[in-house]
Design a protein around this motif. Structure first.
Motif, mmCIF file in Angstrom:
data_model
loop_
_atom_site.group_PDB
_atom_site.id
_atom_site.type_symbol
_atom_site.label_atom_id
_atom_site.label_comp_id
_atom_site.label_asym_id
_atom_site.label_seq_id
_atom_site.Cartn_x
_atom_site.Cartn_y
_atom_site.Cartn_z
ATOM 1 N N THR A 288 32.999 -35.719 34.014
ATOM 2 C CA THR A 288 33.360 -34.312 34.170
ATOM 3 C C THR A 288 32.154 -33.421 33.892
ATOM 4 O OG1 THR A 288 35.672 -34.735 33.575
ATOM 5 C CG2 THR A 288 34.861 -32.475 33.333
ATOM 6 N N HIS A 289 31.406 -33.733 32.834
ATOM 7 C CA HIS A 289 30.186 -32.974 32.539
ATOM 8 C C HIS A 289 29.203 -33.078 33.694
ATOM 9 C CE1 HIS A 289 26.675 -31.460 30.362
ATOM 10 N NE2 HIS A 289 26.024 -32.521 30.824
ATOM 11 N N HIS B 114 29.812 -33.553 36.895
ATOM 12 C CA HIS B 114 30.275 -32.727 38.014
ATOM 13 C C HIS B 114 30.036 -31.241 37.746
ATOM 14 C CE1 HIS B 114 32.040 -35.735 40.597
ATOM 15 N NE2 HIS B 114 32.759 -36.236 39.618
ATOM 16 N N GLN B 115 30.264 -30.812 36.526
ATOM 17 C CA GLN B 115 30.151 -29.390 36.195
ATOM 18 C C GLN B 115 28.708 -28.927 36.051
ATOM 19 O OE1 GLN B 115 32.567 -29.131 32.659
ATOM 20 N NE2 GLN B 115 34.493 -28.989 33.805
ATOM 21 N N SER B 116 27.836 -29.801 35.570
ATOM 22 C CA SER B 116 26.455 -29.407 35.284
ATOM 23 C C SER B 116 25.461 -29.826 36.345
ATOM 24 C CB SER B 116 26.021 -30.015 33.948
ATOM 25 O OG SER B 116 25.920 -31.436 34.067
#
Length: 240
Positions: free
Chosen positions: A25-26, A28-30
């Motif tokens: 998730t990190h 994908h977000q960053s």
């Protein structure tokens, strides 16, 4: 000599397809990634690629599209050699150095490419571009797998490639007095994996070998992004 970590991930990379764990998730977000593990070594104006991962096209574009003058394969697993096909119609196909068993296996996948294949045996040093390179045996069953020692007049770098903790003493003897040690550390410390070291294994081995610096590579999506000594894609190390 300059070393760039083109990728620091395991066979599936991070983010893993279809995964929503905290690390993925990190990512994908960053926009952070752990592409499949490979190294780029620059010396005397030449570029040596250590393992040709399936992410090779993206990796070379990220670092400015260098001309690759030679390739080393550590072993015949998909995530360490299959990207070699990316050289097709891009540049003159570079020569490949690897153990005879590794060359024999990997060449079968690249019959459409004509390239020099140079066998190198464990524990017998050879020289490329001012770098003395010594392949050494590690334990990554069932694959025949070599780590690599890279030496110039002013620097000494070790790369275990994929291995479990059961590295032969003859190999460990080569890894003293290192300026940089790159270690397989696939999983968190509470995981036990027969073919790989986990994070605790890698840190313990680094403590025994006492290099000036060490980094963990070949990291799965289970490894938190902020663990000490874990490498990131694009990390560079320069030695005089």
């Amino acid at each position: 000599m300059k070393i760039t970590l083109l990728g620091t991930g395991d066979a599936v990379g991070t983010p893993r397809i279809g995964c929503d764990c905290s690390q993925c998730t990190h990512a994908h977000q960053s926009g952070a990634t752990r592409l499949r593990t490979s190294l780029l070594i620059e010396n005397e104006g030449k570029h040596l690629l250590v393992d040709s991962s399936p992410d090779l096209r993206q990796q070379l574009l990220r670092c400015g599209s260098p001309h690759i003058d030679a390739v080393i394969w550590t072993h015949g697993h998909y995530d360490h050699f299959m990207g070699f096909g990316e050289f097709y119609r891009v540049q003159q196909i570079p020569p490949v150095y690897a153990a005879p068993q590794v060359l024999s296996y990997c060449k079968e996948f690249f019959r459409f490419l004509n390239f020099p294949a140079i066998p190198v045996d464990p524990y017998i040093p050879f020289t490329l571009f001012g770098i003395t390179i010594t392949p050494f045996m590690v334990k990554h069953p069932p694959a025949f797998t070599t780590g690599m020692l890279f030496e110039t007049g002013s620097a000494k770098i070790g790369f275990t490639s994929d291995t479990n903790r059961d590295i032969p003493e003859k190999s460990l003897a080569l890894l003293s007095g290192l300026d940089l040690l790159l270690l397989d550390a696939l999983a968190p410390s509470h995981y036990s994996i027969a073919k790989h070291m986990n994070y605790l294994d890698a840190c313990t081995l680094a403590g025994e070998l006492a290099p000036r610096e060490f980094r963990c590579v070949h990291l799965s999506h289970h490894i938190p992004w902020d663990l000490p000594h874990t490498a990131k894609d694009g990390d560079t190390f320069t030695f005089p």
